[in-house]
Scaffold this active site. Structure first.
Site, short mmCIF file in Angstrom:
data_model
loop_
_atom_site.label_atom_id
_atom_site.label_comp_id
_atom_site.label_asym_id
_atom_site.label_seq_id
_atom_site.Cartn_x
_atom_site.Cartn_y
_atom_site.Cartn_z
N ASP A 70 6.92 -52.55 -65.39
CA ASP A 70 7.65 -52.97 -64.20
C ASP A 70 8.63 -51.88 -63.80
OD1 ASP A 70 6.45 -55.44 -64.26
OD2 ASP A 70 8.28 -56.57 -64.72
N LYS A 104 3.33 -57.81 -56.96
CA LYS A 104 3.22 -59.25 -57.13
C LYS A 104 3.22 -59.98 -55.79
CE LYS A 104 5.74 -59.38 -61.56
NZ LYS A 104 4.67 -59.68 -62.53
#
Lengths: 205, 315
Positions: free
Chosen positions: B45, B102
């Site tokens: 991430d 996402k």
């Protein structure tokens, strides 16, 4: 290699990252002894090396961090044959375009290779590839964020082209592809590689 | 060297190509195939282009472009949505490795936007606030591949049935606590072992019990593995955590808050990459763990109120 009745050559698959399992399965289907290679000792124990698909920058970093660069360069200089797909072909190229600045280029292949040469994942594709060396039927070639071979040097034989670009080449005992034969059930290219090794081993015997 | 001439190699994003040679884009093989290429690797991430470059330098196989890491989403609350288009573009321009992003569960327009941006993988993620409390995205309708979270075999097979080309355990994101990732990985692997033990005439009842497609159950019972790659995610914070998940059967690791919430992001990133490759060599894990500063501070999942758990999102 010990003279078994089954496999007569042992091929390693560089197992730092990528689709190693598929290469090991394809190599075994092509009738050779196949082992995963993550250490210098394992590298010493193989007759030839398959370098799988994956991320060339990740493999490059791990090769350096775990002391594999010098042993790899030495085995390649001694003539160890290789089968490389996608990221593997990038790693073995003499010149890499669109790489990260410090990316490892082992340089054994007289190729200039551009990373992600077709674009991003949305440009990944499959294609019925004619490879005269293995004959009919066409080979279902899977290109995933594949590199493009932009220049070839002396001694490089082009085995197949797609869109005017070489996608399968042979240089001496190195068979180098920009697509993924290990992702299909068609093992003709792995077999082609292994047969070349067997001829050399039998010739030496 | 001689330059090889050819028509412009760079293709246009997502366009359906000419039929010559049976050329096909966005098929199952190339969607699942990219995940196969990520195996044995770490997907990190990142919330800035600079972090993305650190991740690439450390050996990440891909990055997940986010506005906030899960630990911050958890702390700040509010509605968590798809990241800003500007940020995603910056991150895509900053690195050469695949970039994921996402979309909210069921928010197929966020996914359409991500596809239009040329993202390499969409994570339909419980870390964001769900947009639909009943339906997930019809992932077959897309050229871009999807990864989805799962807590057990039934959930994994439902997502694959909807077209997911990769699955991951949900774990409990943003906690730095691996306990839920372990629970979910054991549930998936245990579910597969159980399927292998069933007779053919018991599979339909099992499909009903799991709420999963019968054809996929048959495939898993026969091959002994999921038809797609299964990574672990949700709470991996140390090299030992990463290796634990690999030994439990993960194909690779997603690491969220664990890297950039630690005190030594580059060090943690490199060490977690190494521990994912050499997961079965404790001496290597010990070596790469030496000299790392403190890991991210963790949360005790057992003491958290149920409504704060992200893993319960998704159906």
């Amino acid at each position: 290699m010990p003279g078994g009745t089954e496999a007569i050559v042992r091929v390693g698959a560089l197992a730092l990252q990528g689709d190693v399992r598929e290469h090991l399965a394809a190599l075994r289907a092509a009738h050779c002894d196949a082992i995963a290679v993550r250490t210098a000792a394992e590298l010493e124990a193989v007759d030839a090396l398959a370098i799988p698909g994956g991320e060339s920058t990740t493999m490059s970093r791990l090769i350096r961090a775990f002391g594999l660069e010098a042993p790899l360069r030495r085995r390649l200089a001694d003539g160890m044959p290789t089968l490389s797909t996608c990221a593997g072909t990038i790693l073995l190229s003499r010149e890499i375009r669109d790489g990260t600045g410090d990316q490892l280029a082992l340089g054994v292949l007289h190729l200039t290779t551009r990373r992600n040469g077709y674009g991003r994942q949305l440009d990944s594709f499959e294609f019925d590839l004619e490879i005269p060396e293995i004959g009919a039927p066409a080979f279902r070639a899977v290109f995933i964020r594949a590199p493009v071979i932009e220049a070839v040097g002396p001694g490089v034989e082009v085995l197949a082209v797609q869109g005017g670009r070489p996608v399968a080449v042979r240089q001496g005992r190195h068979l180098s592809l920009t697509f993924h034969p290990e992702m299909t059930a068609d093992h003709r290219l792995h077999r082609l590689f292994v047969e070349g090794l067997e001829r050399v081993v039998e010739g030496a015997a | 060297m001689s330059e090889v001439s050819g028509p412009g190699a760079a293709g246009a994003n997502g366009t359906t190509a000419a039929p010559a040679g049976g050329e096909q884009r966005g098929g199952l093989r190339v969607k699942r195939g990219l995940a196969e290429m990520l195996k044995g690797g770490v997907i990190m991430d990142v919330v800035t282009a600079e972090q993305a470059r650190v991740a690439e330098e450390a050996g990440a196989v891909a990055v997940m472009a986010l506005e906030r890491v899960p630990a911050d989403i958890r702390r700040e609350g509010g509605v968590a949505r798809m990241s800003s288009v500007t940020l995603i573009k910056e991150i895509m321009a900053a690195v050469t490795i695949p970039v994921m992003a996402k979309a909210r569960i069921g928010h197929f327009v966020e996914a359409q936007v991500l596809q239009a941006l040329g993202i390499d993988y969409v994570d339909e993620s419980e870390v964001l606030t769900p947009a639909d409390e009943e339906h997930h995205i019809d992932k077959w309708a897309f050229t871009v591949p999807f990864v989805c979270g799962a807590r057990d075999l039934g959930e994994a097979l439902r997502r694959i049935g909807e077209g997911a080309a990769m699955v991951r355990t949900k774990g409990e994101a943003g906690t730095g606590n691996v306990v839920e990732a372990v629970r979910h990985m054991r549930a998936v692997q245990g579910g597969i072992r159980h399927l292998r033990s069933l007779r053919a005439d018991e599979l339909m009842a099992e499909a009903k019990r799991l709420g999963a497609p019968y054809e996929l159950l048959r495939e898993v019972a026969e091959t002994g593995r999921l038809p797609v790659v299964n990574f672990s995610a949700g709470g991996i914070a140390t090299p030992a955590d990463a290796a634990l998940m690999m030994q439990l059967g993960a194909d690779g690791n997603f690491v969220g808050s664990g890297i950039f919430k630690s005190e030594d992001p580059l060090g943690y990133a490199r060490a977690i990459v190494a521990a994912t490759t050499y997961y079965d060599k404790p001496e290597v894990i010990a070596e790469v763990s030496a000299g790392l500063g403190p890991a991210m501070r963790g949360l005790d999942v057992a003491s958290m109120p149920r409504e704060e758990l992200l893993a319960t999102r998704g159906w």
